[in-house]
Design an enzyme around this catalytic site. Structure first.
Site, mmCIF file in Angstrom:
data_model
loop_
_atom_site.group_PDB
_atom_site.id
_atom_site.type_symbol
_atom_site.label_atom_id
_atom_site.label_comp_id
_atom_site.label_asym_id
_atom_site.label_seq_id
_atom_site.Cartn_x
_atom_site.Cartn_y
_atom_site.Cartn_z
ATOM 1 N N LYS A 102 139.011 -11.801 -16.584
ATOM 2 C CA LYS A 102 139.741 -11.817 -15.313
ATOM 3 C C LYS A 102 139.645 -13.172 -14.617
ATOM 4 C CE LYS A 102 139.587 -6.935 -14.034
ATOM 5 N NZ LYS A 102 139.154 -5.950 -13.031
ATOM 6 N N ASP A 142 133.161 -4.483 -5.985
ATOM 7 C CA ASP A 142 133.560 -3.073 -5.924
ATOM 8 C C ASP A 142 132.368 -2.123 -5.868
ATOM 9 O OD1 ASP A 142 132.542 -3.297 -8.455
ATOM 10 O OD2 ASP A 142 134.356 -2.647 -9.506
ATOM 11 N N ASN A 143 131.165 -2.649 -5.568
ATOM 12 C CA ASN A 143 130.019 -1.742 -5.423
ATOM 13 C C ASN A 143 129.044 -2.286 -4.392
ATOM 14 O OD1 ASN A 143 127.530 -3.060 -6.973
ATOM 15 N ND2 ASN A 143 129.402 -3.522 -8.116
ATOM 16 N N ASP A 176 133.521 -13.458 -12.566
ATOM 17 C CA ASP A 176 133.772 -12.030 -12.765
ATOM 18 C C ASP A 176 133.486 -11.735 -14.230
ATOM 19 O OD1 ASP A 176 135.013 -9.428 -13.228
ATOM 20 O OD2 ASP A 176 136.012 -9.714 -11.309
ATOM 21 N N ALA A 215 141.139 -6.806 -7.646
ATOM 22 C CA ALA A 215 142.283 -6.667 -6.744
ATOM 23 C C ALA A 215 142.152 -7.572 -5.516
ATOM 24 C CB ALA A 215 142.438 -5.210 -6.327
ATOM 25 N N CYS A 270 119.542 21.897 -9.253
ATOM 26 C CA CYS A 270 119.637 23.341 -9.507
ATOM 27 C C CYS A 270 121.086 23.821 -9.349
ATOM 28 C CB CYS A 270 118.699 24.105 -8.582
ATOM 29 S SG CYS A 270 119.086 23.934 -6.836
ATOM 30 N N ARG A 277 147.842 -3.572 -9.379
ATOM 31 C CA ARG A 277 147.437 -4.121 -8.072
ATOM 32 C C ARG A 277 146.785 -5.497 -8.185
ATOM 33 N NH1 ARG A 277 144.146 -1.098 -10.447
ATOM 34 N NH2 ARG A 277 141.898 -1.286 -10.264
#
Length: 935
Positions: free
Chosen positions: A521, A569-570, A497, A471, A625, A508
């Site tokens: 992309k 994006d990370n 990419d 995007a 847990c 988008r």
């Protein structure tokens, strides 16, 4: 179900001044029945997937009824139109009487050199129409008039005169039409909204309503609610809440929404409510849930709001006087144009003097304490500029206001917003010769009038590395092409990419179309921007940026660059790229979005701090847990379901295949410690052993159904009964307090019912996935599966007193019970006889394919566990967002962030040395929150 796409166009060119329609109607065909989505109100969740997580279904349905008029199809108008069309309103009409000229090509990305001399609106229609098949798009080439405006719920004016703004503003205010004015001139811009006398905002910020576990409630006036100790409530005075599942003080469960206040001794874990002194005593538990309240706003028409400085939304706090000055400067510019019939000449001192004189005249009435005369002069010098990054930023903001106007979602702008990026000009402030800024009959003319021809040459010869073509990457590449980055003899852009285009990207990532689905992309994006600017030199790669690609992106590659743009994006990828940029002393532009929120950062070697090491996200991790035995939120059951999916259908089959092909697998597994080795090798062994021998390997589809039914019994009945055997409902702690209180919800076992939808959905999904990992074909035929279930034998279960259940992760870590060595040896012996078994087929989780059973399994598995613990279930849409870790996204924020990043690019290429010239930005378009600060 199949989809039919019908393209409808006018057969003949219309007379001048009339509408030309060009739109798509998408029909979904089921059997012989054709359903028009526009008529049914259905939302295409595949297309709008990421935006739905920002706006929600109700807001999207309201938007789908809105008809929008956007006047002016220069760079700013086309930006707004692009974002509004992608958002999914009912229809968009673009109006423009003018013909395309060279200056338009610096920011109008849907015009080409072949369109010069043609009407801007009609020339843009084919590209605009292709953005979203669900939106009717039309062109109007005649002048604006009141009769035309009556056809629309929202009207947006760009590049308009003040007389038109006042005239149409009054008309729209009177007739309940939402009215937006937006304009950019060079490095300055303005935005104005008037949504009428009584505009209802249904959701101020779009945040999920808070839901909190209750620890205890006092009998007092007022009563005080203390939340479970792991949750800060984050609620404000005046917020309204409802109560549910409260035991003891049950009066609260049936009350209407209650207003909260801060308690006498405030804290992040408690708040006051009504008088509870006459209520029953609180015994345990309960959930408090925020109730969002609508808000009614009043707007002034533009002619009245012009005289009011209070509704200025501030953004860059060092520029308060400048933005107050710009409020007058834009009015003065309208007077100048009305008198001279032209904009001020680029860098003309005499025109700047004239404009400043008009501003001073206006200020004799406005009486500003501080007038920024230097800003007025630069505003005059650069008013003929039409810059792609400014239009991208304001195009994102204005389109977001259209969304608010048509959906009632988020808080609209009240009412004026000004922004400038004058720091993009040379730091020494020196005035160059007017001749350097004259138009040259090129696509960059509207940029040259701001920065000069010498700077334009610098832009053309830049060598940039773009990492990511999603995007933000699409928006940045579009801006790069318009600016001219990499379009010179020595310039180039390299974009990488590793991803391929999916349908959910189309809403988008505007460079992609449905015909591109499945293609890389980077390749499609590179081709698209090369069509926008044929001079651009761009190379597309499909490499992941990590240590494995350092042979490609090596020292010589980085040293040949002028800079890097991160469209990732990370966090991990950003940290790695930042490290490479620091290593090679290259500047980096970085930006990101989360729904309506966005940020930008520029890293300048030897001047600003770098992106830095990744911040640990372990603080947000759910304790093991909690997942295993004590969930109390739907996020916990969804994470548990996702972990089940990974363990059953991915990790175990991968371990089996490693065992089958690697002779050293057992020895290497034993190095992990006996306990872990026992778990891994046990999983491998049982997956390879056939069911007759006590294993889990199926021979037929019926075996898969049997496995799924028995798994259901284990997870939703047996394990819950075992937990309740260890900790009965009335259990007390060593302090004499109820064990099942606070965030510990007391569960109950479920009884399998083949006629219960969720129960059968679990079996269908689990059986099909189990079949897939063994290469056995399944079915969705519920009737056939129910018949098979009648023949499935479910072994009886009795809870064991010897089972130990850990209450905390620390307890789990400290419990180092030695693994059974004899059991390990027995496993090794069994495995040696299973080496000839067939391999398995691990499954990678894919959330966006509704036919693959992945989300079917997650939703059913999570909601059944939620039912065990009386946690409200989540629908498929919400479950997909949480379990699929989807980042909500919308085109408006992406456009605005990319615009701000490219303004910082101008500063880098100027070679700015002062840190105060640069800006880090944080914005939230939902609530008009903007903070621009020095990095």
């Amino acid at each position: 179900m199949s989809a039919i796409l019908i393209s409808i166009k006018s057969p003949d060119p219309p007379p001048s001044g009339q509408h030309t329609k060009a739109h798509h109607v998408v029909l979904f065909q089921t059997g012989n029945c054709v359903i028009n989505m526009a008529e049914t109100g259905a939302i295409d969740e595949g297309f709008y997937s990421r935006q739905l997580y920002v706006l929600g279904h109700e807001a999207m349905r309201r938007m789908a009824t809105a008809e929008v008029l956007i006047a002016g199809m220069k760079g700013l108008g086309v930006e707004i139109a692009k974002n509004v069309i992608l958002s999914g309103v009912k229809s968009v009409t673009v109006q423009d009487e003018g013909q395309a000229d060279w200056s338009d090509l610096s920011s109008q990305f849907f015009l080409h050199e072949s369109d010069l001399g043609q009407n801007r609106a009609t020339s843009s229609i084919p590209q605009l129409t292709a953005l979203n098949p669900h939106v009717f798009v039309s062109a109007h080439t005649g002048p604006l008039n009141e009769d035309l405006l009556l056809n629309y719920q929202v009207v947006v004016l760009t590049d308009s005169s003040l007389d038109d703004q006042k005239r149409f503003g009054e008309f729209c205010h009177k007739h309940g039409i939402k009215f937006i004015v937006v304009d950019t001139k060079g490095l300055c811009g303005q935005l104005f909204c008037d949504f009428g006398d009584q505009f209802e905002v249904l959701d101020r910020d779009g945040e999920m309503p808070a839901s909190l576990m209750i620890d205890r409630i006092t009998k007092d006036n007022p009563g005080v609610v203390i939340c479970a100790d792991d949750q800060k409530h984050g609620l404000f005075d005046g917020t309204k809440v409802t109560f549910s599942e409260v035991q003891g003080m049950t009066e609260l469960n049936s009350m209407a929404p209650v207003e909260i206040k801060s308690p006498r001794s405030p804290g992040p874990y408690s708040f006051s409510i009504c008088d509870t002194s006459s209520f029953s005593s609180h015994e345990r538990g309960g959930v408090v849930t925020e109730v969002k309240q609508p808000l009614t706003l009043n707007f002034k028409p533009l002619s009245k709001a012009l005289k009011d400085h209070q509704p200025l939304i501030l953004n860059d706090y060092g520029k308060i006087s400048r933005h107050n000055t710009l409020h007058l400067a834009f009015q003065a510019l309208h007077r100048f144009v009305k008198k001279e019939q032209r904009l001020p000449h680029p860098w003309s001192q005499s025109d700047a003097d004239l404009l400043l004189g008009i501003v001073n005249e206006l200020n004799s009435v406005a009486e500003l304490d501080e007038l920024d005369e230097a800003a007025v002069r630069i505003f005059s010098y650069t008013a003929r500029g039409d810059l792609a990054p400014m239009n991208a930023f304001f195009g994102g903001l204005a389109a977001q206001e259209v969304i608010k106007a048509s959906s009632g979602k988020f808080t609209p702008l009240q009412q004026w917003f000004y922004f400038d990026a004058l720091e993009c000009l040379p730091e020494d402030g020196g005035c160059l010769q007017e001749s350097s800024f004259l138009s040259k009959g090129t696509r960059y003319d509207a940029q040259i009038v701001v920065f000069g021809s010498e700077f334009q040459q610098k832009l053309l010869n830049q060598k940039y590395f773009m990492v990511g073509a999603g995007a933000i990457g699409c928006e940045l590449l579009k801006n790069f092409a318009l600016i001219g980055i990499g379009a010179g003899e020595k310039g180039r852009i390299t974009v990488t990419d590793m991803d391929y285009i999916e349908r959910s990207n189309l809403n988008r990532q505007f460079l992609f179309r449905s015909k591109d689905i499945g293609k890389p992309k980077s390749e499609v994006a590179a081709k698209a921007v090369a069509e926008m600017n044929p001079q651009i030199k761009i190379t597309a790669h499909q490499n992941r940026l990590d240590p494995d690609s350092e042979g490609v992106y090596d020292y010589s590659f980085f040293m040949g660059l002028d800079g890097v743009a991160a469209a990732l994006d990370n966090v991990e990828a950003r940290v790695y790229l930042d490290k490479r940029c620091v290593q090679h002393q290259k500047p980096m532009l970085e930006g990101g979005t989360l729904g309506s929120k966005g940020h930008t950062l520029v890293v300048v070697p030897h001047l600003t701090e770098s992106y830095g090491p990744g911040k640990s996200s372990s603080g947000n991790a759910i304790p093991l847990c909690t997942l295993k035995n004590f969930p109390h939120r739907i996020e916990h059951t969804l994470q548990w379901a996702r972990d089940q999916f990974e363990g059953l259908f991915k990790q175990t089959p991968e371990n089996v295949n490693l065992f089958l092909r690697d002779p050293n697998f057992i020895e290497r597994t034993l190095t992990h410690g006996d306990a872990e080795a026992l778990e891994i090798l046990g999983g491998v062994c049982i997956s390879l052993q056939e069911m007759e021998a006590g294993g889990h390997r199926p021979k037929s589809w019926e075996d898969c159904v049997g496995w799924a039914r028995r798994k259901w019994e284990t997870q939703y009945n047996n394990e819950i009964r075992q937990l309740l055997h260890c900790f009965p409902p009335g259990e007390l702690t060593s302090n004499g307090l109820p064990f099942w209180s606070g965030s510990k919800r007391c569960p109950h076992p479920l009884t399998f019912d083949p006629n219960n939808t969720t129960h059968i959905e679990y079996v269908v999904a689990a059986a099909n996935l189990y079949g897939q990992i063994y290469g056995i074909e399944g079915t969705r035929d519920c009737a056939a599966i129910k018949n098979t279930l009648e023949r499935v034998s479910v072994p009886p279960f009795s809870p064991k007193s010897s089972v130990k259940i850990h209450l905390t992760d620390k307890e789990m870590e400290e419990d180092s019970s030695p693994a059974d060595k004899a059991q390990l040896e027995e496993l090794k012996g069994k495995l040696s006889s299973l080496k000839s078994a067939a391999q398995m087929y691990p499954i990678d989780f894919e959330k966006d394919d509704d036919s693959n059973f992945h989300m079917d399994y997650i939703v059913a598995a999570s909601n059944l566990r939620a039912e065990n613990y009386d946690i409200p279930a989540a629908d498929r849409h919400q479950s997909k967002r949480i379990a699929g870790r989807i980042i909500p996204a919308i085109a408006t924020t992406t456009a605005a962030v990319a615009g701000l990043m490219c303004l910082e690019l101008f500063k880098l290429i100027q070679g700015h040395k002062k840190i105060e010239s640069y800006r880090t930005a944080y914005l939230n378009l939902a609530v008009q929150y903007f903070v621009l600060s020095q990095p």
